[in-house]
Design an enzyme around this catalytic site. Structure first.
Site, PDB file in Angstrom:
ATOM      1  N   SER A 128      20.609   2.518   3.690  1.00  0.00           N
ATOM      2  CA  SER A 128      19.689   1.624   2.994  1.00  0.00           C
ATOM      3  C   SER A 128      20.377   0.294   2.670  1.00  0.00           C
ATOM      4  O   SER A 128      20.825  -0.401   3.565  1.00  0.00           O
ATOM      5  CB  SER A 128      19.145   2.334   1.747  1.00  0.00           C
ATOM      6  N   ASP A 282      10.644   5.904   8.837  1.00  0.00           N
ATOM      7  CA  ASP A 282      10.952   5.072   7.665  1.00  0.00           C
ATOM      8  C   ASP A 282       9.859   4.008   7.535  1.00  0.00           C
ATOM      9  O   ASP A 282       9.592   3.263   8.476  1.00  0.00           O
ATOM     10  CB  ASP A 282      12.325   4.415   7.852  1.00  0.00           C
ATOM     11  N   HIS A 311      12.437   7.290   4.925  1.00  0.00           N
ATOM     12  CA  HIS A 311      13.650   6.633   4.453  1.00  0.00           C
ATOM     13  C   HIS A 311      14.662   7.650   3.935  1.00  0.00           C
ATOM     14  O   HIS A 311      15.867   7.477   4.066  1.00  0.00           O
ATOM     15  CB  HIS A 311      13.307   5.615   3.353  1.00  0.00           C
TER      16      HIS A 311
END
Length: 335
Positions: A128, A282, A311
């Site tokens: 991330s 995602d 995600h």
């Protein structure tokens, strides 16, 4: 305290403010070998701290502390490194300055070089916002960084991703208790609302259709929303979340004095061998964005993490996804 503090002194930030007596919190795993050639750097993610990275570190895994010296630097704004919640006035709380990806990585570079005398890094890896920092490392220090593995992230925050974060920001700041950042008690309604907003983005539609939250120990959808998502954000400091959110919204590995906004040039500078792993489903770091980035990186492949965890394929919650990431890291480190 299970971590160390690296004192940075007075740091002139990219956007003009000077953060006085700045510091990075970091933790190391394993031992640095004699020729300092076994180094892995593993930055933290949005709201995460070093313990939140430990699911990918362990005996027999790619990030094996018996083989590698693994440095986990905590991102600025995360509550352990210099942050709104721990910086004295006048740059405290709502006055905490804007921090860029470039600021984070340049200070992490100081940690690695000044504290440990390291000149070669075998791998930079992150999830991330950690992936964004990983890409920034690769672009700024191509001769130092041998390999990178950003997963469920990007080299530049896309407009749609920016819009998602506007929803997170609005949920938090609409709580009257937030008081423009000068709260004395936490804006808990806002923090709970952030959890509810995030819940629809962090995981995919099929994840919810298949009720996979049951595999995480939740008894109903509402139980998952309250116990996991509201519970995830309630302990966090609102100003810290907003500081890191600004860093994320403005994430761009080319937005610095080195590349002056030339995104393709910044991607082209990443000479490191790269395995880029987007989550197949995602919702805010889509595969197509990473495929486009990889086209401009000289030595990169894009390997989507299959499945429906979105995600959170990169969050350590699903053993199948963790094995996929770990297997790719093992192959990358062996190459």
């Amino acid at each position: 305290m299970d971590y160390e503090i690296f004192q940075l002194g007075d740091v002139a930030l990219q956007h003009g403010a000077t953060l006085r007596n700045a510091f990075l919190a970091y933790k190391t795993y394993g031992k640095l070998n004699a020729d300092k050639s076994n180094v892995i750097v593993y930055p933290t993610w949005y709201s995460g701290q070093h313990p939140d990275n430990e699911w990918l570190i362990g005996e027999g895994m790619a990030l094996d502390p018996s083989k590698y010296f693994i440095i986990v630097p905590n991102m600025l704004g995360n509550g352990l490194s210099s942050s709104p919640s721990n910086t004295p006035a006048p740059y405290d709380r709502a006055r905490f300055p804007n921090i860029t990806l470039y600021d984070n990585v340049m200070l992490q570079h100081r940690l690695v070089t000044e504290q440990f005398g390291i000149s070669e890094i075998q791998l930079v890896v992150g999830w991330s916002m950690g992936a964004q920092q990983t890409n920034q490392w690769g672009s700024l220090f191509p001769d130092m960084v041998k390999r990178i593995a950003p997963f469920c992230g990007s080299a530049k925050t896309a407009p749609h991703n920016f819009v998602f974060l506007e929803g997170v920001k609005a949920a938090l700041t609409s709580d009257a208790a937030w008081n423009n950042g000068w709260y004395d008690t936490p804006p808990n309604k806002g923090l709970r609302a952030v959890g509810r907003v995030y819940a629809g983005w962090g995981l995919s539609q099929p994840f919810y259709m298949q009720e996979l939250w049951r595999t995480m120990g939740y008894s109903s959808l509402e139980d998952f929303l309250v116990a996991f998502w509201e519970g995830f954000f309630l302990p966090k400091d609102a100003n810290n979340l907003l500081a890191m959110l600004w860093t994320w919204q403005n994430g761009d590995i080319s937005d610095n004095p080195v590349f002056k906004g030339d995104f393709k040039k910044a991607l082209g500078a990443i000479k490191s061998k790269a395995v880029v792993m987007p989550g197949a489903m995602d919702l805010y770091f889509p595969v197509a964005d990473n495929e486009e980035e990889v086209r401009h990186m000289p030595n990169a492949v894009c390997r989507p993490i299959p499945g429906v965890w979105g995600h959170f394929a990169g969050g350590g919650a699903n053993p199948v996804d963790t094995k996929f990431i770990d297997d790719n890291l093992k192959a990358l480190l062996a190459s």
